[in-house]
Design a protein around this motif. Sequence first.
Motif, PDB file in Angstrom:
ATOM      1  N   VAL A 251     -12.995  43.499  -8.011  1.00  0.00           N
ATOM      2  CA  VAL A 251     -12.806  42.236  -7.286  1.00  0.00           C
ATOM      3  C   VAL A 251     -13.985  41.304  -7.507  1.00  0.00           C
ATOM      4  N   ASP A 252     -15.212  41.842  -7.469  1.00  0.00           N
ATOM      5  CA  ASP A 252     -16.397  41.007  -7.668  1.00  0.00           C
ATOM      6  C   ASP A 252     -16.414  40.396  -9.064  1.00  0.00           C
ATOM      7  N   VAL A 253     -16.044  41.193 -10.071  1.00  0.00           N
ATOM      8  CA  VAL A 253     -16.032  40.694 -11.460  1.00  0.00           C
ATOM      9  C   VAL A 253     -14.985  39.591 -11.623  1.00  0.00           C
TER      10      VAL A 253
ATOM     11  N   CYS B 105      -9.682  29.360  -8.757  1.00  0.00           N
ATOM     12  CA  CYS B 105     -10.490  29.951  -7.683  1.00  0.00           C
ATOM     13  C   CYS B 105      -9.616  30.667  -6.661  1.00  0.00           C
ATOM     14  N   ALA B 106      -8.295  30.493  -6.783  1.00  0.00           N
ATOM     15  CA  ALA B 106      -7.380  31.221  -5.893  1.00  0.00           C
ATOM     16  C   ALA B 106      -7.483  32.724  -6.079  1.00  0.00           C
ATOM     17  N   ILE B 107      -8.175  33.161  -7.148  1.00  0.00           N
ATOM     18  CA  ILE B 107      -8.419  34.599  -7.332  1.00  0.00           C
ATOM     19  C   ILE B 107      -9.221  35.145  -6.161  1.00  0.00           C
ATOM     20  N   TRP B 108      -9.872  34.263  -5.422  1.00  0.00           N
ATOM     21  CA  TRP B 108     -10.650  34.694  -4.251  1.00  0.00           C
ATOM     22  C   TRP B 108      -9.762  35.225  -3.132  1.00  0.00           C
ATOM     23  N   LEU B 109      -8.455  35.082  -3.288  1.00  0.00           N
ATOM     24  CA  LEU B 109      -7.533  35.738  -2.356  1.00  0.00           C
ATOM     25  C   LEU B 109      -7.775  37.242  -2.293  1.00  0.00           C
ATOM     26  N   LEU B 110      -8.321  37.796  -3.385  1.00  0.00           N
ATOM     27  CA  LEU B 110      -8.571  39.239  -3.434  1.00  0.00           C
ATOM     28  C   LEU B 110      -9.830  39.639  -2.668  1.00  0.00           C
ATOM     29  N   LYS B 111     -10.672  38.675  -2.319  1.00  0.00           N
ATOM     30  CA  LYS B 111     -11.950  39.020  -1.692  1.00  0.00           C
ATOM     31  C   LYS B 111     -11.817  39.801  -0.384  1.00  0.00           C
ATOM     32  N   PRO B 112     -10.844  39.446   0.491  1.00  0.00           N
ATOM     33  CA  PRO B 112     -10.712  40.263   1.712  1.00  0.00           C
ATOM     34  C   PRO B 112     -10.399  41.735   1.442  1.00  0.00           C
ATOM     35  N   LEU B 113      -9.904  42.037   0.225  1.00  0.00           N
ATOM     36  CA  LEU B 113      -9.645  43.440  -0.113  1.00  0.00           C
ATOM     37  C   LEU B 113     -10.937  44.227  -0.253  1.00  0.00           C
TER      38      LEU B 113
END
Length: 355
Positions: free
Chosen positions: A77-79, A101-109
């Motif tokens: 997720v960080d990568v 930047c919508a890839i940041w949707l994964l950050k809460p995971l």
Amino acid sequence: MSALPFSKISASLNALLAAVGLLTVAALTTPDIAGQTRLVLEVLLASIWAAYVLQLIETLFMQRSREARGKALETTVDVLAVLVPVAALLFVRGRDQSLYCAIWLLKPLRGSTFFRLLGRVLTKEARNLIGVTSIFGIVLFGAALAAYIIERDVQPDKFGSIPQAMWWAVVTLSTTGYGDEIPQSFAGRVLAGLVMMSGIGIFALWAGILATGFYEEVRRQDFVRNWQLVAAVPLFQKLGSAALIEIVRALRPRVVPAGGIICRKGEAGDQMFFIVEGRVSVATPNPVELGTGSFFGEMALISGEPRSATVSAATEVSLLSLYSSDFQMLSSSSPEIADIIRKTALERRGATPKT
């Protein structure tokens, strides 16, 4: 090996940054936003991206340590959170760059215990969920086929083929309504009613399977945690597995905020406590603090006499309590439990127990 101080981002802060970033992405899609406002929003996105770069550095830095093993999800997720926006900046032209930047949707995971719990539940209940999903698919296609046969001559523009009828079947089976397609014939409306009732049953099955899976998984985790706590208490270390199981089942959780009173001197004692997390302060002539794994109040299980000291929470403390009524039931099935507690209580009072 210590973590980098600035890049250590908590799960809640991860979620906050992701939310702010996604709201910024949404705002940038508004045509009326331009000039200085757009520049401020883009700078905000860049700042969030910079924070994620530091977090990635910290993640890779910690990969050398043993405590970071098994954190493949966090690293992935960080990568992605860093590289996908960079790739968009290099290879995408126009205002769509910010959309990546919508890839940041994964950050809460990242680091979320809930999603890990959800993954375990889905894995364990996969067979049942697949079975219900198969029923959903069968009913869906059957409903579309029946609607096509019944309504194709009445509404050829809406039910002229099975794929067209499939949309009506999805909307009706999910019980969200007919949408733009409403059966005109009596048989079609009877079919719609049956499909809606089938949908209620299927979704109830899905919900029941997931609810049961979550309950069993949480109960298993609580049981394992309580087992580890009780097994580590010197009071019960000599007990067998059967006796420990009885004790774990009888324990009741309780959380007390910092400064809260757990029991007062002079009160009638009807339970003892095991400390899961935190510390408590025992108000004796020489005050004593007890920490994780300790226990107190055991005299209440023997004599029910008034408390001899006031005990308060030095920090927020998570406790497991064993009531005297539960203790009596345990004693009848496992006399060794009562014997061990009685001996320990007498030793704490400075007496020598008779063996």
